[in-house]
Design a protein around this motif. Structure first.
Motif, PDB file in Angstrom:
ATOM      1  N   SER A  30       0.809  -1.222   0.000  1.00  0.00           N
ATOM      2  CA  SER A  30       0.000   0.000   0.000  1.00  0.00           C
ATOM      3  C   SER A  30       0.843   1.274   0.000  1.00  0.00           C
ATOM      4  O   SER A  30       0.354   2.339  -0.350  1.00  0.00           O
ATOM      5  CB  SER A  30      -0.936   0.015   1.213  1.00  0.00           C
ATOM      6  OG  SER A  30      -0.202   0.176   2.420  1.00  0.00           O
ATOM      7  N   GLY A  32       3.466   1.738  -1.873  1.00  0.00           N
ATOM      8  CA  GLY A  32       3.938   2.005  -3.225  1.00  0.00           C
ATOM      9  C   GLY A  32       5.442   1.982  -3.395  1.00  0.00           C
ATOM     10  O   GLY A  32       6.187   1.398  -2.606  1.00  0.00           O
ATOM     11  N   ASN A  64       1.654  -2.542  -9.937  1.00  0.00           N
ATOM     12  CA  ASN A  64       0.551  -1.671  -9.501  1.00  0.00           C
ATOM     13  C   ASN A  64       0.824  -0.218  -9.831  1.00  0.00           C
ATOM     14  O   ASN A  64      -0.071   0.520 -10.256  1.00  0.00           O
ATOM     15  CB  ASN A  64       0.330  -1.816  -7.989  1.00  0.00           C
ATOM     16  CG  ASN A  64      -0.262  -3.155  -7.607  1.00  0.00           C
ATOM     17  OD1 ASN A  64      -0.752  -3.886  -8.464  1.00  0.00           O
ATOM     18  ND2 ASN A  64      -0.213  -3.490  -6.327  1.00  0.00           N
ATOM     19  N   SER A  65       2.085   0.196  -9.641  1.00  0.00           N
ATOM     20  CA  SER A  65       2.453   1.587  -9.914  1.00  0.00           C
ATOM     21  C   SER A  65       2.296   1.915 -11.395  1.00  0.00           C
ATOM     22  O   SER A  65       1.757   2.966 -11.761  1.00  0.00           O
ATOM     23  CB  SER A  65       3.899   1.832  -9.471  1.00  0.00           C
ATOM     24  OG  SER A  65       4.310   3.140  -9.803  1.00  0.00           O
ATOM     25  N   ASP A  68      -1.401   2.104 -12.202  1.00  0.00           N
ATOM     26  CA  ASP A  68      -1.996   3.331 -11.648  1.00  0.00           C
ATOM     27  C   ASP A  68      -1.615   4.551 -12.476  1.00  0.00           C
ATOM     28  O   ASP A  68      -2.457   5.404 -12.786  1.00  0.00           O
ATOM     29  CB  ASP A  68      -1.542   3.535 -10.195  1.00  0.00           C
ATOM     30  CG  ASP A  68      -2.185   2.537  -9.237  1.00  0.00           C
ATOM     31  OD1 ASP A  68      -3.180   1.897  -9.627  1.00  0.00           O
ATOM     32  OD2 ASP A  68      -1.683   2.406  -8.101  1.00  0.00           O
ATOM     33  N   ASN A  69      -0.321   4.631 -12.822  1.00  0.00           N
ATOM     34  CA  ASN A  69       0.151   5.779 -13.608  1.00  0.00           C
ATOM     35  C   ASN A  69      -0.519   5.843 -14.977  1.00  0.00           C
ATOM     36  O   ASN A  69      -0.941   6.919 -15.426  1.00  0.00           O
ATOM     37  CB  ASN A  69       1.676   5.708 -13.782  1.00  0.00           C
ATOM     38  CG  ASN A  69       2.427   6.128 -12.551  1.00  0.00           C
ATOM     39  OD1 ASN A  69       1.994   7.003 -11.802  1.00  0.00           O
ATOM     40  ND2 ASN A  69       3.568   5.512 -12.298  1.00  0.00           N
ATOM     41  N   THR A  71      -3.359   4.458 -15.837  1.00  0.00           N
ATOM     42  CA  THR A  71      -4.793   4.727 -15.650  1.00  0.00           C
ATOM     43  C   THR A  71      -5.036   6.230 -15.543  1.00  0.00           C
ATOM     44  O   THR A  71      -5.940   6.780 -16.187  1.00  0.00           O
ATOM     45  CB  THR A  71      -5.321   4.019 -14.381  1.00  0.00           C
ATOM     46  OG1 THR A  71      -5.195   2.605 -14.548  1.00  0.00           O
ATOM     47  CG2 THR A  71      -6.785   4.356 -14.150  1.00  0.00           C
ATOM     48  N   LYS A  72      -4.224   6.903 -14.739  1.00  0.00           N
ATOM     49  CA  LYS A  72      -4.355   8.366 -14.583  1.00  0.00           C
ATOM     50  C   LYS A  72      -4.030   9.077 -15.897  1.00  0.00           C
ATOM     51  O   LYS A  72      -4.665  10.062 -16.254  1.00  0.00           O
ATOM     52  CB  LYS A  72      -3.421   8.854 -13.473  1.00  0.00           C
ATOM     53  CG  LYS A  72      -3.837   8.393 -12.089  1.00  0.00           C
ATOM     54  CD  LYS A  72      -2.799   8.781 -11.042  1.00  0.00           C
ATOM     55  CE  LYS A  72      -3.162   8.211  -9.668  1.00  0.00           C
ATOM     56  NZ  LYS A  72      -2.083   8.466  -8.673  1.00  0.00           N
TER      57      LYS A  72
END
Length: 286
Positions: A30, A32, A64-65, A68-69, A71-72
């Protein structure tokens, strides 16, 4: 989380109780990428099961990073092509800095800008870009190791000055667009090229193909192509002619193709774990 708190959690990674391990893992993940360097140091002083679990945690954090990046990036409109390619590189190289890539691009842009003026034709401008990009800065297609994964990681392409069709097109387009030139990626099957658009014709014609002055092949040192040559290439490859193969594609499609190319590279080397990871990343931009 302080270093002491993180180290206390790492010390619990060899706990045989699965519930304890799962809780510890979730807590570490969590936080990161900020904890990756500490995990790597802990790995050096560990062994056996603990090392395996640390490797798994680092892998999960990096995946995950990246997801996430990207996706943004998509949610914000996928405006910056270099940024999208950079986020993909973070999957394998979490320690890299965007500023380094941006600085390299800016150096090329400035060198080209000095040579440009408004009196030059589009073709003359491309000749200058080609000279600076390929001859002065030394970029080239990696023909000797075409399927190597490093051809898809933008940081490694910038470092080695060698890349694949998509990564070179991304760098070339980024430099050109920062110069205000209408040069955009084209998703040509079994290749990847660029289109130089005519802004004036774009507003006058209902046929989008009329807006394309010519095409550029960065993998072949910026060779200039016409529509007929693209048609001939597709016919040689027994590929049905489609309008989309002649028109600029979105930044999202470009990064999707970069991910596909990287996945294909890992597939050829038998690294199926990375192929699986990239299939998850691909869903974000597809």
């Amino acid at each position: 989380m302080s270093n002491n708190e993180l180290n206390a959690l790492i010390a619990l990674l060899d706990d045989p109780d699965k519930e304890v391990f799962n809780a510890v893992s979730e807590s570490i993940i969590s936080h990161g990428t900020s904890v990756v360097s500490i995990l790597e140091k802990a790995w050096e002083s560990s062994n056996g099961l603990t090392q395996q679990r640390i490797e798994s945690l680092i892998h999960s954090i990096q995946l995950n990073s990246t997801m996430d990046n990207l996706t943004k990036w998509v949610e914000m409109g996928a405006h910056d092509l270099l940024e999208g390619a950079f986020f993909l590189s973070l999957y394998q190289f979490p320690e890299i800095d965007y500023k380094a890539a941006d600085k390299a691009i800016e150096k090329i842009r400035k060198d080209i800008w000095v040579e440009l003026n408004e009196n030059l034709t589009a073709l003359e401008k491309v000749k200058i870009i080609n000279h600076i990009f390929f001859e002065i800065h030394g970029y080239s297609g990696n023909t000797s190791n075409f399927f190597a994964p490093q051809n898809c990681y933008i940081n490694q392409v910038i470092e080695s000055k060698k890349g694949g069709p998509i990564s070179l097109a991304i760098l070339y387009a980024t430099v050109s667009q920062r110069l205000g030139l209408p040069i955009y990626p084209v998703n040509l099957p079994k290749n990847f090229i660029l289109a130089y658009k005519d802004r004036f014709k774009s507003s006058l014609s209902n046929n989008p193909l009329d807006s394309i002055l010519f095409y550029i092949n960065p993998f072949n040192k910026g060779a200039v192509l016409g529509q007929k040559e693209i048609e001939y290439f597709l016919k040689q490859q027994n590929i049905e002619l489609r309008e989309e193969y002649f028109l600029p594609c979105s930044n999202q499609v470009t990064i999707s193709q970069l991910i596909s190319s990287l996945s294909h590279s890992y597939e050829k080397t038998g690294n199926l774990d990375k192929v699986h990871d990239l299939s998850l990343i691909q869903k974000i931009v597809s």
